[in-house]
Design a protein around this motif. Structure first.
Motif, PDB file in Angstrom:
ATOM      1  N   ASN A 212      -2.513   4.224   9.033  1.00  0.00           N
ATOM      2  CA  ASN A 212      -3.913   3.858   8.789  1.00  0.00           C
ATOM      3  C   ASN A 212      -4.337   2.752   9.753  1.00  0.00           C
TER       4      ASN A 212
ATOM      5  N   ASP B 103      -0.295   3.049   4.831  1.00  0.00           N
ATOM      6  CA  ASP B 103      -0.541   1.626   5.082  1.00  0.00           C
ATOM      7  C   ASP B 103       0.702   0.939   5.650  1.00  0.00           C
TER       8      ASP B 103
ATOM      9  N   GLY C  40       0.804  -1.213   0.000  1.00  0.00           N
ATOM     10  CA  GLY C  40       0.000   0.000   0.000  1.00  0.00           C
ATOM     11  C   GLY C  40       0.840   1.267   0.000  1.00  0.00           C
TER      12      GLY C  40
ATOM     13  N   GLY D 165      -2.940  -0.531   9.068  1.00  0.00           N
ATOM     14  CA  GLY D 165      -1.573  -0.426   8.569  1.00  0.00           C
ATOM     15  C   GLY D 165      -0.554  -1.117   9.454  1.00  0.00           C
TER      16      GLY D 165
END
Length: 234
Positions: free
Chosen positions: A147, A117, A58, A150
């Motif tokens: 996040n 992420d 990500g 994450g």
């Protein structure tokens, strides 16, 4: 800050008579750091670095990006959306010249407006925390940049092995603080940076601090006295 690390990176990239860096700490003697090491390819990285880069996914923030080797690999080979962050102006300029699309010169404590992420802190990533007294400040900031689903991938080394032992195996540790809190000095072309605080953490100490700041933590990999840890939000 004289930005000697950045100067060495800049000189090497532009072929302007680069020299090897020299580093020392409060418990170790002068050591050579070849500047080309900061430009190594994935195949030349150690097992912990390779594992961290394999796990990255990500939108990714590479904190302490240096010459950008980790970020560049993730951007070009893994096709990830990568941000390179470093306090060194020359290093960030080289990151941009090497083709990193998002490179920011800023202290991580001042960086805001984005969440990620994956957050990478490699090459003794805990060093940036400086001391046990400041670790909560940095972990709270990392929590805000991550996040909900994450991960933070961070490495360090338990440097207990560097201290002398007595005949019974006891370790001579200096009084007055945690043994992983060191002064770190960089030298380049006859100039020296002012000493900075640099923190090496054993896994248990990192685990306790992480859990106290809203993280779950697992040890992903152990390589002799070094390890890679993964932090995620509780």
């Amino acid at each position: 800050m004289k930005d000697l690390m950045g100067k060495a990176i800049w000189d090497y990239f532009h072929n302007e008579n680069p020299e090897d860096l020299q580093t020392e700490t409060s418990i170790s003697e002068l050591d050579e750091l070849p500047v080309n090491y900061l430009f190594r390819e994935f195949e030349e990285m150690n097992d912990i670095e390779q594992k961290a880069l394999d796990l990255a996914q990500g939108k990714t923030l590479d904190i302490g990006a240096g010459a950008g080797s980790h970020a560049l690999y993730l951007q070009d080979e893994r096709n990830l959306d990568v941000w390179a962050l470093d306090i060194s102006p020359r290093s960030i300029e080289v990151c941009k010249l090497r083709g990193i699309k998002k490179a920011v010169c800023e202290n991580m404590l001042d960086f805001s407006g984005e969440t990620f992420d994956t957050i990478l802190l490699l090459m003794n990533g805990t060093g940036i925390f400086q001391s046990l007294g400041k670790i909560d400040i940095y972990l709270k900031k990392l929590h805000s940049l991550l996040n909900d689903n994450g991960q933070i991938l961070i490495d360090s080394t338990d440097i207990l092995y560097m201290f002398d032992r007595d005949d019974d195996g006891g370790v001579y540790i200096p009084a007055g603080g945690y043994y992983g809190e060191l002064d770190y000095v960089v030298h380049y072309k006859g100039e020296s940076e002012n000493p900075i605080k640099w923190l090496y953490l054993d896994f248990t100490t990192l685990k306790n601090a992480a859990e106290n700041n809203g993280f779950k933590i697992e040890k992903v990999m152990q390589d002799e006295d070094s390890y890679l840890a993964k932090l995620s939000k509780k």
